[in-house]
Design a protein around this motif. Structure first.
Motif, PDB file in Angstrom:
ATOM      1  N   MET A 141       0.841  -1.184   0.000  1.00 30.44           N
ATOM      2  CA  MET A 141       0.000   0.000   0.000  1.00 30.44           C
ATOM      3  C   MET A 141       0.880   1.239   0.000  1.00 30.44           C
ATOM      4  O   MET A 141       1.503   1.584   1.000  1.00 30.44           O
ATOM      5  CB  MET A 141      -0.920   0.012   1.226  1.00 30.44           C
ATOM      6  N   THR A 142       0.973   1.880  -1.171  1.00 29.26           N
ATOM      7  CA  THR A 142       1.726   3.127  -1.281  1.00 29.26           C
ATOM      8  C   THR A 142       0.755   4.303  -1.202  1.00 29.26           C
ATOM      9  O   THR A 142      -0.463   4.144  -1.351  1.00 29.26           O
ATOM     10  CB  THR A 142       2.492   3.195  -2.615  1.00 29.26           C
ATOM     11  N   LEU A 143       1.301   5.483  -0.999  1.00 33.93           N
ATOM     12  CA  LEU A 143       0.468   6.674  -0.950  1.00 33.93           C
ATOM     13  C   LEU A 143      -0.240   6.883  -2.289  1.00 33.93           C
ATOM     14  O   LEU A 143      -1.417   7.269  -2.338  1.00 33.93           O
ATOM     15  CB  LEU A 143       1.332   7.892  -0.615  1.00 33.93           C
ATOM     16  N   HIS A 144       0.464   6.591  -3.379  1.00 28.58           N
ATOM     17  CA  HIS A 144      -0.115   6.722  -4.716  1.00 28.58           C
ATOM     18  C   HIS A 144      -1.296   5.773  -4.889  1.00 28.58           C
ATOM     19  O   HIS A 144      -2.353   6.160  -5.404  1.00 28.58           O
ATOM     20  CB  HIS A 144       0.962   6.428  -5.768  1.00 28.58           C
ATOM     21  N   PHE A 145      -1.152   4.522  -4.470  1.00 31.61           N
ATOM     22  CA  PHE A 145      -2.235   3.547  -4.588  1.00 31.61           C
ATOM     23  C   PHE A 145      -3.423   3.953  -3.719  1.00 31.61           C
ATOM     24  O   PHE A 145      -4.581   3.816  -4.136  1.00 31.61           O
ATOM     25  CB  PHE A 145      -1.738   2.162  -4.169  1.00 31.61           C
ATOM     26  N   LEU A 146      -3.151   4.473  -2.525  1.00 33.07           N
ATOM     27  CA  LEU A 146      -4.231   4.858  -1.619  1.00 33.07           C
ATOM     28  C   LEU A 146      -5.142   5.898  -2.259  1.00 33.07           C
ATOM     29  O   LEU A 146      -6.371   5.780  -2.211  1.00 33.07           O
ATOM     30  CB  LEU A 146      -3.643   5.404  -0.318  1.00 33.07           C
ATOM     31  N   PHE A 147      -4.539   6.906  -2.892  1.00 36.54           N
ATOM     32  CA  PHE A 147      -5.355   7.966  -3.485  1.00 36.54           C
ATOM     33  C   PHE A 147      -5.946   7.534  -4.830  1.00 36.54           C
ATOM     34  O   PHE A 147      -7.139   7.717  -5.077  1.00 36.54           O
ATOM     35  CB  PHE A 147      -4.515   9.240  -3.650  1.00 36.54           C
ATOM     36  N   ASN A 148      -5.114   6.978  -5.701  1.00 37.54           N
ATOM     37  CA  ASN A 148      -5.582   6.663  -7.056  1.00 37.54           C
ATOM     38  C   ASN A 148      -6.568   5.509  -7.106  1.00 37.54           C
ATOM     39  O   ASN A 148      -7.535   5.548  -7.868  1.00 37.54           O
ATOM     40  CB  ASN A 148      -4.392   6.327  -7.959  1.00 37.54           C
ATOM     41  N   ASP A 149      -6.335   4.482  -6.334  1.00 37.27           N
ATOM     42  CA  ASP A 149      -7.110   3.250  -6.453  1.00 37.27           C
ATOM     43  C   ASP A 149      -8.169   3.083  -5.382  1.00 37.27           C
ATOM     44  O   ASP A 149      -9.153   2.373  -5.599  1.00 37.27           O
ATOM     45  CB  ASP A 149      -6.170   2.043  -6.429  1.00 37.27           C
ATOM     46  N   VAL A 150      -7.975   3.716  -4.223  1.00 35.67           N
ATOM     47  CA  VAL A 150      -8.931   3.551  -3.125  1.00 35.67           C
ATOM     48  C   VAL A 150      -9.823   4.791  -2.980  1.00 35.67           C
ATOM     49  O   VAL A 150     -11.037   4.733  -3.182  1.00 35.67           O
ATOM     50  CB  VAL A 150      -8.209   3.257  -1.793  1.00 35.67           C
ATOM     51  N   LEU A 151      -9.218   5.924  -2.665  1.00 39.77           N
ATOM     52  CA  LEU A 151     -10.004   7.106  -2.338  1.00 39.77           C
ATOM     53  C   LEU A 151     -10.704   7.719  -3.544  1.00 39.77           C
ATOM     54  O   LEU A 151     -11.805   8.264  -3.424  1.00 39.77           O
ATOM     55  CB  LEU A 151      -9.112   8.151  -1.654  1.00 39.77           C
ATOM     56  N   MET A 152     -10.083   7.642  -4.732  1.00 43.82           N
ATOM     57  CA  MET A 152     -10.739   8.199  -5.914  1.00 43.82           C
ATOM     58  C   MET A 152     -12.007   7.438  -6.285  1.00 43.82           C
ATOM     59  O   MET A 152     -12.824   7.925  -7.068  1.00 43.82           O
ATOM     60  CB  MET A 152      -9.774   8.218  -7.094  1.00 43.82           C
ATOM     61  N   ALA A 153     -12.197   6.257  -5.725  1.00 43.70           N
ATOM     62  CA  ALA A 153     -13.435   5.507  -5.981  1.00 43.70           C
ATOM     63  C   ALA A 153     -14.649   6.301  -5.527  1.00 43.70           C
ATOM     64  O   ALA A 153     -15.726   6.188  -6.130  1.00 43.70           O
ATOM     65  CB  ALA A 153     -13.386   4.160  -5.253  1.00 43.70           C
ATOM     66  N   PHE A 154     -14.485   7.145  -4.500  1.00 42.38           N
ATOM     67  CA  PHE A 154     -15.610   7.942  -4.028  1.00 42.38           C
ATOM     68  C   PHE A 154     -15.970   9.037  -5.025  1.00 42.38           C
ATOM     69  O   PHE A 154     -17.145   9.373  -5.197  1.00 42.38           O
ATOM     70  CB  PHE A 154     -15.301   8.539  -2.654  1.00 42.38           C
ATOM     71  N   PHE A 155     -14.978   9.616  -5.682  1.00 45.84           N
ATOM     72  CA  PHE A 155     -15.281  10.616  -6.700  1.00 45.84           C
ATOM     73  C   PHE A 155     -16.018   9.973  -7.877  1.00 45.84           C
ATOM     74  O   PHE A 155     -17.011  10.507  -8.366  1.00 45.84           O
ATOM     75  CB  PHE A 155     -14.013  11.298  -7.199  1.00 45.84           C
ATOM     76  N   PHE A 156     -15.529   8.834  -8.336  1.00 42.17           N
ATOM     77  CA  PHE A 156     -16.173   8.162  -9.454  1.00 42.17           C
ATOM     78  C   PHE A 156     -17.595   7.724  -9.087  1.00 42.17           C
ATOM     79  O   PHE A 156     -18.485   7.711  -9.936  1.00 42.17           O
ATOM     80  CB  PHE A 156     -15.345   6.966  -9.903  1.00 42.17           C
ATOM     81  N   ALA A 157     -17.807   7.381  -7.812  1.00 42.40           N
ATOM     82  CA  ALA A 157     -19.149   6.996  -7.376  1.00 42.40           C
ATOM     83  C   ALA A 157     -20.095   8.187  -7.447  1.00 42.40           C
ATOM     84  O   ALA A 157     -21.267   8.053  -7.846  1.00 42.40           O
ATOM     85  CB  ALA A 157     -19.096   6.440  -5.955  1.00 42.40           C
ATOM     86  N   ILE A 158     -19.610   9.375  -7.063  1.00 47.09           N
ATOM     87  CA  ILE A 158     -20.438  10.573  -7.140  1.00 47.09           C
ATOM     88  C   ILE A 158     -20.768  10.904  -8.587  1.00 47.09           C
ATOM     89  O   ILE A 158     -21.900  11.266  -8.928  1.00 47.09           O
ATOM     90  CB  ILE A 158     -19.734  11.753  -6.447  1.00 47.09           C
ATOM     91  N   ALA A 159     -19.779  10.787  -9.454  1.00 47.60           N
ATOM     92  CA  ALA A 159     -20.033  11.022 -10.878  1.00 47.60           C
ATOM     93  C   ALA A 159     -21.052  10.016 -11.411  1.00 47.60           C
ATOM     94  O   ALA A 159     -21.955  10.363 -12.186  1.00 47.60           O
ATOM     95  CB  ALA A 159     -18.729  10.929 -11.661  1.00 47.60           C
ATOM     96  N   ALA A 160     -20.924   8.768 -10.998  1.00 46.62           N
ATOM     97  CA  ALA A 160     -21.851   7.727 -11.453  1.00 46.62           C
ATOM     98  C   ALA A 160     -23.259   7.993 -10.951  1.00 46.62           C
ATOM     99  O   ALA A 160     -24.249   7.671 -11.629  1.00 46.62           O
ATOM    100  CB  ALA A 160     -21.375   6.359 -10.971  1.00 46.62           C
ATOM    101  N   LYS A 161     -23.369   8.601  -9.777  1.00 50.43           N
ATOM    102  CA  LYS A 161     -24.687   8.941  -9.223  1.00 50.43           C
ATOM    103  C   LYS A 161     -25.432   9.887 -10.145  1.00 50.43           C
ATOM    104  O   LYS A 161     -26.631   9.724 -10.417  1.00 50.43           O
ATOM    105  CB  LYS A 161     -24.501   9.556  -7.846  1.00 50.43           C
ATOM    106  N   GLU A 162     -24.727  10.884 -10.683  1.00 52.53           N
ATOM    107  CA  GLU A 162     -25.374  11.833 -11.580  1.00 52.53           C
ATOM    108  C   GLU A 162     -25.807  11.164 -12.883  1.00 52.53           C
ATOM    109  O   GLU A 162     -26.883  11.436 -13.407  1.00 52.53           O
ATOM    110  CB  GLU A 162     -24.413  12.993 -11.877  1.00 52.53           C
ATOM    111  N   VAL A 163     -24.969  10.305 -13.393  1.00 51.28           N
ATOM    112  CA  VAL A 163     -25.312   9.590 -14.620  1.00 51.28           C
ATOM    113  C   VAL A 163     -26.518   8.683 -14.384  1.00 51.28           C
ATOM    114  O   VAL A 163     -27.450   8.635 -15.197  1.00 51.28           O
ATOM    115  CB  VAL A 163     -24.107   8.769 -15.119  1.00 51.28           C
ATOM    116  N   TRP A 164     -26.504   7.964 -13.270  1.00 56.18           N
ATOM    117  CA  TRP A 164     -27.583   7.036 -12.967  1.00 56.18           C
ATOM    118  C   TRP A 164     -28.915   7.764 -12.837  1.00 56.18           C
ATOM    119  O   TRP A 164     -29.938   7.344 -13.390  1.00 56.18           O
ATOM    120  CB  TRP A 164     -27.267   6.272 -11.680  1.00 56.18           C
ATOM    121  N   GLU A 165     -28.922   8.891 -12.131  1.00 57.62           N
ATOM    122  CA  GLU A 165     -30.160   9.643 -11.981  1.00 57.62           C
ATOM    123  C   GLU A 165     -30.615  10.221 -13.318  1.00 57.62           C
ATOM    124  O   GLU A 165     -31.808  10.305 -13.593  1.00 57.62           O
ATOM    125  CB  GLU A 165     -29.973  10.763 -10.953  1.00 57.62           C
ATOM    126  N   GLY A 166     -29.653  10.633 -14.150  1.00 58.25           N
ATOM    127  CA  GLY A 166     -30.014  11.159 -15.461  1.00 58.25           C
ATOM    128  C   GLY A 166     -30.677  10.109 -16.337  1.00 58.25           C
ATOM    129  O   GLY A 166     -31.475  10.435 -17.224  1.00 58.25           O
TER     130      GLY A 166
END
Length: 421
Positions: free
Chosen positions: A61-86
């Motif tokens: 677990m590197t700092l790069h992996f933590l942000f790119n692969d783990v935490l950014m999943a929340f941003f993509f989920a928010i983006a997906a929420k808008e698409v799903w509702e649309g």
């Protein structure tokens, strides 16, 4: 103070700040910058990037992996929420057959850059050296493209939903290309069954079943118990399982929450991503979105900081191949395929969106950055060619300026309200 924070979050200033700091830091003191990016938080756990130490392969677990692969999943989920509702809501901008138009435009947004990249490489006589990089310009950076799209179109323009669906489909296609043509290890698609099972289980057990049990009972005891006692935890556990399934399948785990988003109870109408009106919605989907609003901004800062650090000395032919493939191939492909879908195929465009918006969406989508950097890192071995390709992905941020100018040239109307408002 609230107005200041709203301005910072609405225009993703933390994301931009992180990227600028990274660019300066990597060119002033590259050694310390890369030490930060690859800083090891822990090793030997169930999640992380695979590395070999003394002949033993383990996840680190590197700092790069933590942000790119783990935490950014929340941003993509928010983006997906808008698409799903649309797509799913009665007044959604992408509802029904019109959802097909951005998906078809996505094909053009991927094919166009490939044609430009390979054509320019052939013309320059470097095709043999850089042919493996053809997939680098196929991706669209969701974070930056959303930011620029908001600046041009406004938060409520249907082009934002169109752009988000296109960007997510674009990145999904790019990651599929990555898994097929650039395998870094053994691809195990069977692990995606874990994601599918998690999504189906939480949907039926935590969403459908309580409503079925409450049928005919106005007190709705089972649904109330589910909401007040368990809250978001069933979806959190399903999200963790889905994320793990994506990681083990060899796909980018940052997209691992996408199958879970459609299973979360949602309101009957939507106002737009992070819209103030949605604070008053009591459904779980909007509650989670606004709970994540502040944390995601800091995630974007870390993401920009850990990904944008490329040295200017790396500039060479692959830089221009990637850059021009994005800023020429994306708008041409998206406009042409989008026009085919909307008119000859008679699928149409979302209400409030015009044909002149398509080339602007194309220029916004030419911001490759995130996945383009990732693909560059696996398309080429570490060295000058890889660094040059990464610089092209970074320079694609300049497409934001072109997109803003195009918005004025094509006289884009900002913030069109959805029908019925």
């Amino acid at each position: 103070m609230y107005r200041v924070w709203s301005y910072i979050s609405d225009y993703s200033l933390l994301l931009i700040s992180g990227a600028l700091i990274a660019l300066v830091w990597a060119n002033v003191d590259p050694q310390s910058y890369h030490a930060l990016v690859h800083f090891v938080l822990w090793s030997g756990g169930p999640v992380g990037v695979l590395e070999s130490h003394d002949g033993v392969v383990q996840r680190v677990m590197t700092l790069h992996f933590l942000f790119n692969d783990v935490l950014m999943a929340f941003f993509f989920a928010i983006a997906a929420k808008e698409v799903w509702e649309g797509i799913i809501l009665r007044d959604g901008a992408l509802r029904g057959r019109k959802a097909l138009t951005p998906l078809i435009a996505t094909l053009g947004g991927m094919a166009g850059p490939v044609v430009v990249y390979l054509g320019l490489a052939l013309a320059l006589g470097v095709l043999g050296d850089v042919h493996r990089g053809w997939a680098i310009p196929t991706a669209t950076d969701i974070a930056f493209s959303y930011l620029v799209g908001r600046v041009i179109f406004g938060a409520r323009h249907p082009a934002i939903g169109f752009l988000l669906l296109l960007a997510i489909a674009d990145d999904a296609g790019g990651l599929a290309i990555l898994a097929i043509f650039y395998p870094s290890g053994e691809v195990a698609p069977a692990w995606l069954l874990l994601s599918l099972v998690a999504a189906l289980a939480v949907y039926f057990l935590a969403n459908v079943l309580p409503r079925r049990l409450d049928r005919g009972d106005q007190q709705r005891p089972h649904s109330t118990w589910m909401r007040k006692t368990l809250g978001f935890w069933p979806w959190a556990l399903a999200g963790a399982a889905s994320w793990y399934g994506f990681q083990m399948a060899g796909l980018h785990p940052a997209l691992g929450l996408l199958p879970i988003v459609p299973t979360i109870p949602h309101a009957e109408r939507e106002f737009g991503i992070f819209a103030e009106e949605e604070r008053y919605q009591t459904d779980l989907l909007n509650t989670l979105e606004h709970a994540l609003k502040a944390p995601v901004q800091f995630v974007l800062f870390g993401f920009g900081l850990l990904n944008a650090g490329v040295e200017f000395s790396a500039i060479s032919e692959p830089t221009w191949l990637v850059l021009f493939a994005l800023i020429l191939g994306k708008p041409l492909g998206i406009t042409f395929f989008g026009w085919i879908a909307a008119y000859p195929m008679r699928l149409g465009l979302p209400d409030g969106m015009a044909l002149r918006d398509l080339p602007v969406v194309g220029f916004v989508s030419a911001i490759g950055f995130t996945v383009a950097l990732f693909v560059a890192s696996v398309a080429f071995p570490a060295g000058p060619v890889q660094d040059a390709a990464k610089m092209g992905a970074l320079f694609s941020l300049g497409s934001a300026i072109i997109a803003i100018a195009a918005g004025r040239v094509f006289r884009v109307s900002r913030s069109v309200a959805p029908p019925g408002d």
